[in-house]
Every structure is written in structure tokens, then in C-alpha cells.
Design an enzyme around this catalytic site. Structure first.
Site, PDB file in Angstrom:
ATOM      1  N   ARG A   1      12.357 104.474  50.613  1.00 46.89           N
ATOM      2  CA  ARG A   1      13.129 105.449  51.386  1.00 46.89           C
ATOM      3  C   ARG A   1      14.419 105.837  50.666  1.00 46.89           C
ATOM      4  O   ARG A   1      14.882 106.970  50.790  1.00 46.89           O
ATOM      5  CB  ARG A   1      13.423 104.897  52.776  1.00 46.89           C
ATOM      6  CG  ARG A   1      12.217 104.980  53.713  1.00 46.89           C
ATOM      7  CD  ARG A   1      12.490 104.379  55.059  1.00 46.89           C
ATOM      8  NE  ARG A   1      11.402 104.680  55.999  1.00 46.89           N
ATOM      9  CZ  ARG A   1      11.232 104.060  57.155  1.00 46.89           C
ATOM     10  NH1 ARG A   1      12.062 103.105  57.518  1.00 46.89           N
ATOM     11  NH2 ARG A   1      10.227 104.403  57.949  1.00 46.89           N
TER      12      ARG A   1
ATOM     13  N   LYS B   1      -1.147  97.019  67.265  1.00 43.97           N
ATOM     14  CA  LYS B   1      -1.349  97.298  68.684  1.00 43.97           C
ATOM     15  C   LYS B   1      -1.947  98.679  68.934  1.00 43.97           C
ATOM     16  O   LYS B   1      -1.443  99.680  68.417  1.00 43.97           O
ATOM     17  CB  LYS B   1      -0.014  97.186  69.439  1.00 43.97           C
ATOM     18  CG  LYS B   1       0.573  95.792  69.456  1.00 43.97           C
ATOM     19  CD  LYS B   1       1.866  95.771  70.264  1.00 43.97           C
ATOM     20  CE  LYS B   1       2.454  94.377  70.334  1.00 43.97           C
ATOM     21  NZ  LYS B   1       3.716  94.355  71.135  1.00 43.97           N
TER      22      LYS B   1
ATOM     23  N   GLY C   1       5.782 103.982  57.457  1.00 42.79           N
ATOM     24  CA  GLY C   1       5.835 102.644  58.032  1.00 42.79           C
ATOM     25  C   GLY C   1       5.141 101.594  57.189  1.00 42.79           C
ATOM     26  O   GLY C   1       5.303 101.530  55.973  1.00 42.79           O
TER      27      GLY C   1
ATOM     28  N   GLY D   1       7.098 106.502  62.799  1.00 43.06           N
ATOM     29  CA  GLY D   1       7.201 106.856  64.207  1.00 43.06           C
ATOM     30  C   GLY D   1       7.319 108.344  64.433  1.00 43.06           C
ATOM     31  O   GLY D   1       6.687 108.905  65.333  1.00 43.06           O
TER      32      GLY D   1
END
Length: 408
Positions: A39, A207, A365, A389
Site C-alpha cells: 500500500r 467468514k 486485503g 472492503g
């Protein structure tokens, strides 16, 4: 409206003007050092472009999730050090955000220099739900720029947040869209508006609840969804398979069953693993077995086993699906890639993306971190997103406050 671009700001002339840039410098640290500088490297081109134009560049960014007050472990000091190693532009650092250090160093900043302010989330007003509190912080950030200041949002990884340095600041300063944000939006528009088919989406991560909305939205757009990672066990249990002690979200079983039914109606194939790497415990040196999905509790660890990666047959099948696609979006690792024993599935997907002729997007991510950790050449992918996100929320069809503020 369309957001004003960085090029339009540069055309105005920047010699000596202070420009506040919101960058995404939320990088992992270990023992006070940056472990993945992706990043930082992605943020530098805009900062260097502004500095080369004679701007006095102030940078604000967050790292981690501090609770609205200074926490040494979340200081941007290691980030400033790494920035200084990666660029020839002088990089200075303030020890606070809008306090005496920031004010003194912003006032003394010379054209062509970069000043990194301390973690913006050390101030509780950054993330406050109170509009007046966020506006007050935005005003103090604005004051650092003096007369003729401007604002550039180049932090795509933060544009889904209604935060002071992302959204409220645009009401205080002339605001411009950074090149990184521009490029991310172009890629996501290509994925959602007119993807070249066949269009395959690869989803992983721990998840299924993190991906519910994106699955629902992409079923009507993609031709194939390949599902791996920890989230797959909720799918497998929903189909009636025993999954041992594998991660599962029992409250999402009915939702997943609904997805499987809806996918058929929408002509979207959901492809699940046929084999899983099952481990006796969550550890790098655990005893492992590759088992078919209809017998995951039949190994030596029995019902105590837990799945930590897709199996080799599944990895081959997923690679074949990717090879047959013309557009591929990948978000989420296939297993616990940080442990060598459970990294093969993620590595297989990454390898398939580097060898296909398709337009490939790695959705930020953990996926982007895996690509770098496993040693792949980033230039081998069509695009590696800096905003996991934000990318997912865009693909879910949600509005992004930081983007809306630039276009207001």
C-alpha cells in the site's frame, strides 16, 4: 457530477501550495517494521507527482484500529521510515495529527517535501458519528494547508468510510480524485458494467457473513462462483456434509441454502470443493490428511479435524475454471496461507491468474497480501486492489461516501 482529477489540480499550478492527501497506509507491522509495503508503494506515485510539481505535500492516513487516542503500536513512524526508503522525495514526520508538531512542521514544509501526519484515528473525531465533531477535525486539518490549500483523496481503501479525512474534508477544501482511486474505480466498473464473459469470481476468506451481499449481487452478473477458504464449510454443512471442527456460521446455513437455489435460477454456477486438507489441530506442524468432502470426518482425527485449505483436486478444478474465463475477480485466500502446509490452494489460484489471458483482478486485503507473501510477481496480474472492503462494498452495489463526497 464527475470528480475533479489530479491532472486538473496539477494544471492549476502547485508551486508552493500545500496539498493535503488522504493516503491508504494501513500496512501490517511486526516488531516495529513494515512487513508488507504494497500500500505504501501504491500511494507513492501521487505523492511524488505532487512533490515534483512543487507542492508542499501533507499526508494523512490511518493504521489499525486505535480507540480514538494515541497508541504507540499504531504509530505511523515505521511507515514514514519505509516511505523514506522507497522514494527520493524528502519524507518528514509529525509526532501528532493537528497539534504543535503538525502545525510547526506544516508551516516549515518546503516545496517538494512530504510531511506524514500521525495516525488520523488517534483523534476520536475522525470516526465520530457526530457530524459536528468530524467537521471540526476536518477544519483543523484544513488549517494546516494555509491559503490556497487543496485536498486529494488517494485512499481507495478508506472511501467506504464516512470519516472526517475522507468525506467531511471535501466541504473545507477544493477536492480532487487521486490516480489510485481513479484506477480502482475504472477496474470495478469494468467488473460490474460490461465484463467480458465467461466471468468467474473466486471467493475465499474465513467468514461467509463477510461476503453475503457480494455473493447475492454477483450471482446476477457472474457466470461462475468458485468458493473456498473457511467460508466454504458453511456451504458444505448446508449441503449436509460433516465438517468436523471446521469454522462454520450456523446462523447463515439457511442463507447459504438460499444462495445455492438462487444461483440455479440465475444461471450462475456455484462450484464448491471436492476435497479438503484436514488438520488434527490449528498449527503449522499439525498432522494433515486430504479427504473428500463427503468424508471429512473419516480421517485419523475423526470429528475433531478441521479444514484449513482446499485439496489438490479442487485446486486443479479451480485452476481449470480460471483458465476458461475471460474475466476473473478473486477475493479471499483458499486456506491458511500463512502456514506452508495450508498455502497450496491459495498458491494454485494465484498461479492460475498469472498464466491466464483473462483480465484478472485481485481484490485487495488478504488476497493481495497472499500474492506478495507467496512470492508472485505483481505485474503478472491485471490489477491488484488496495481496498478489500471498499472493493466488496462497490461490488455489493453500495454507495461509497468518499467517492460521493468527491463528486458532490
Amino acid at each position: 457530477m464527475t470528480a475533479a482529477t489530479l491532472d486538473s489540480l496539477l494544471s492549476e499550478g502547485l508551486d508552493g501550495r500545500r496539498v493535503l492527501v488522504r493516503s491508504d497506509l494501513n500496512v501490517p507491522l511486526k516488531d516495529g517494521a513494515v512487513t508488507d509495503d504494497g500500500r505504501i508503494r501504491a500511494s507513492l506515485p501521487v505523492l511524488e507527482k505532487l512533490a515534483a510539481a512543487g507542492a508542499r505535500v501533507l499526508v494523512t492516513a490511518h493504521l489499525g484500529r486505535p480507540q480514538g487516542e494515541p497508541e504507540p503500536k499504531y504509530s505511523l513512524a515505521p511507515v514514514a521510515a519505509r516511505m523514506g526508503e522507497l522514494t527520493d522525495v524528502p519524507v518528514l514526520r509529525a509526532s501528532d495529527l493537528v497539534g504543535p508538531s503538525a502545525q510547526e512542521k506544516a508551516a516549515a514544509l518546503q516545496p517538494g517535501q512530504i510531511l506524514l501526519l500521525e495516525n488520523v484515528r488517534f483523534d476520536a473525531r475522525e470516526t465520530s458519528k457526530d457530524d459536528a465533531e468530524r467537521a471540526a477535525l476536518a477544519a483543523e486539518l484544513t488549517a494546516l494547508t494555509g491559503t490556497g490549500g487543496a485536498y486529494v483523496n488517494d485512499a481507495f481503501g478508506a472511501v467506504h468510510r464516512r470519516h472526517a479525512s475522507v468525506a467531511d474534508i471535501t466541504a473545507k477544501l477544493p477536492a480532487y480524485q487521486g490516480d489510485l482511486v481513479r484506477d480502482e474505480l475504472r477496474v470495478l466498473q469494468r467488473l460490474t458494467e460490461a465484463p467480458q464473459r465467461p466471468y468467474t469470481v473466486v471467493l475465499g476468506g474465513s467468514k461467509v457473513s463477510d461476503k453475503l451481499a457480494v455473493i447475492e449481487n454477483l450471482m446476477s452478473r457472474a457466470d461462475t462462483l468458485l468458493v473456498g477458504g473457511g467460508m466454504v464449510f458453511t456451504f458444505l454443512k448446508a449441503q449436509g456434509h460433516g465438517i468436523g471442527k471446521s469454522l462454520v456460521e450456523n446462523d447463515k446455513l439457511d442463507t447459504v441454502r438460499g444462495f445455492l437455489e438462487a444461483a440455479e435460477r440465475q444461471n450462475c454456477r456455484i462450484v464448491l470443493p471436492t476435497d479438503i486438507v484436514m488438520a488434527s489441530r490449528f498449527a503449522a506442524d499439525a498432522e494433515v490428511e486430504v479427504l473428500p468432502v463427503d468424508a471429512l470426518e473419516s480421517g485419523r482425527a475423526g470429528a475433531e479435524a478441521l479444514g484449513l485449505d482446499i485439496g489438490p483436486d479442487t485446486a486443479k478444478a479451480f485452476s481449470t475454471e480460471i483458465a476458461q474465463a475471460n474475466t476473473v475477480f478473486w477475493n479471499g485466500p483458499m486456506g491458511v496461507f500463512e502456514m506452508e502446509a495450508f498455502a497450496k490452494g491459495t498458491a494454485a489460484v494465484a498461479e492460475a491468474l498469472t498464466t491466464t489471458e483473462a483480465f484478472t483482478v485481485v481484490g485487495g486485503g488478504d488476497s493481495a497480501a497472499a500474492v506478495r507473501a507467496l512470492g508472485f510477481d505483481e505485474d503478472s496480474f491485471g490489477h491488484i486492489s488496495t481496498g478489500g472492503g471498499a472493493s466488496l462494498e462497490y461490488l455489493e452495489g453500495k454507495s461509497l461516501p468518499g467517492i460521493d463526497a468527491l463528486e458532490a
